[in-house]
Design a protein around this motif. Structure first.
Motif, short mmCIF file in Angstrom:
data_model
loop_
_atom_site.label_atom_id
_atom_site.label_comp_id
_atom_site.label_asym_id
_atom_site.label_seq_id
_atom_site.Cartn_x
_atom_site.Cartn_y
_atom_site.Cartn_z
N VAL A 153 0.84 -1.19 0.00
CA VAL A 153 0.00 0.00 0.00
C VAL A 153 0.88 1.25 0.00
CG1 VAL A 153 -1.80 1.30 1.19
CG2 VAL A 153 -1.81 -1.20 1.28
N ALA A 154 0.62 2.13 -0.95
CA ALA A 154 1.29 3.43 -1.01
C ALA A 154 0.24 4.52 -0.87
CB ALA A 154 2.05 3.59 -2.32
N ILE A 155 0.54 5.53 -0.08
CA ILE A 155 -0.40 6.62 0.16
C ILE A 155 0.26 7.93 -0.24
CG2 ILE A 155 -1.79 7.84 1.90
CD1 ILE A 155 -1.63 5.21 3.57
N ILE A 156 -0.47 8.76 -0.98
CA ILE A 156 0.02 10.08 -1.36
C ILE A 156 -0.93 11.13 -0.81
CG2 ILE A 156 0.51 11.64 -3.28
CD1 ILE A 156 1.31 9.26 -4.95
N SER A 157 -0.37 12.08 -0.08
CA SER A 157 -1.17 13.14 0.53
C SER A 157 -0.62 14.50 0.11
CB SER A 157 -1.13 13.01 2.06
OG SER A 157 -1.87 14.04 2.68
N GLY A 158 -1.51 15.46 -0.06
CA GLY A 158 -1.09 16.82 -0.38
C GLY A 158 -0.81 17.61 0.88
N GLU A 159 0.30 18.29 0.90
CA GLU A 159 0.69 19.08 2.07
C GLU A 159 -0.39 20.06 2.48
OE1 GLU A 159 4.45 21.99 3.27
OE2 GLU A 159 3.70 21.97 1.22
N ARG A 160 -1.09 20.64 1.49
CA ARG A 160 -2.08 21.68 1.76
C ARG A 160 -3.51 21.19 1.51
NH1 ARG A 160 -0.26 26.91 -1.37
NH2 ARG A 160 -2.10 27.72 -0.28
#
Length: 268
Positions: free
Chosen positions: A200-207
């Motif tokens: 599982v890879a998760i990508i989140s936006g800083e803002r």
């Protein structure tokens, strides 16, 4: 193309071919078009399948059937109908919660899960006022533009992409617009996601103002301990449109590792 799944016409866009398919699920307000900027930057040897979830894009809009399990069954039906044998599931926001439930069932052929600004598995409890505000956020062009500028993005979209987001948001059916804030966002699938056993890879936006990194670190990561998360600088909630090159790059590495049976590189 549109295929009949669970008695509902589900539209999808697909291109390419290869042993491993990449299956994309969009956010609340989006469509299969949400993924075009990412897909166009991926290696061409992957088969890509981007789905219009029921009530969005060009898919049919039944009056009911907008729970997480309903959306998951639609996507599972598409995968079966297309004869996909090996695939990686990629879900954004609402589509991320749907993808989590699908992965928790450990379906044959699923080899990886990428969650992009995903709605966490824990329930978000909304007041009646918050529910009404969310369900009416896409009722007019002016309302959508306000949400784009004040909630969804941290980077400016090109005029063409901005118009696409407006069109997709307005096109959603009444049932789809009400189903997420009315039911699905408050569903609890925390026990189910503990069963996820693929990388599982998760990508989140800083803002990101919708599903921010702190929320994911608190509500998602402890429930999928083997997951790795990366935070994209200066990026808001619409990361597939704001930062498509970064997402395509990380997805390419993730998919190549899975395809070739290599250890998954940690993102963090």
């Amino acid at each position: 193309m549109k295929i009949n799944i669970n008695g509902t016409g589900i539209n999808l866009q697909q291109q390419g071919c290869g042993d491993v398919s990449l299956v994309f699920l969009h956010y609340y307000g989006g469509s299969s078009r949400t993924w075009e900027s990412v897909i166009n930057l991926l290696p061409k040897h992957y088969r890509t399948v981007a789905i219009d979830q029921r009530g969005w894009g060009l898919s049919d809009a039944p009056p009911s059937g907008y729970r997480i399990a309903d959306l998951a069954r639609d996507a599972e039906g598409v995968i079966t109908a297309l004869g996909i044998e090996r695939y990686i599931l990629i879900g954004h926001s609402m589509g991320g919660k749907v993808a989590q439930l699908m992965a928790s069932r450990r379906p044959a052929g699923l080899e990886g899960l990428m969650l992009i600004a995903p709605s966490p598995p824990s329930p978000m409890i909304l007041t009646a006022e918050e529910r009404e505000r969310l369900s009416s956020a896409y009722n007019s062009r002016e309302a959508v533009e306000f949400v784009i500028d004040n909630v969804l993005t941290a980077k400016p979209l090109s005029p063409a992409l901005r118009e696409q987001v407006i069109e997709d948001s307005l096109k959603g059916s009444a049932g789809a617009k009400a189903g997420w804030p009315g039911i699905a966002i408050s569903e609890d699938i925390t026990q189910e996601v503990a069963a996820i056993n693929v990388p599982v890879a998760i990508i989140s936006g800083e803002r990101d103002q919708v599903d921010n990194p702190a929320t994911l670190q608190r509500e998602l990561l402890p429930r999928i301990p083997h997951a790795a998360m990366v935070i994209l600088p200066g990026t808001g909630h619409l990361s597939p449109l704001e930062s498509p090159a970064e997402i395509a790059s990380r997805l390419s590495v993730f998919a190549a590792s899975i395809e070739n049976g290599l250890p998954i590189e940690r993102f963090d």
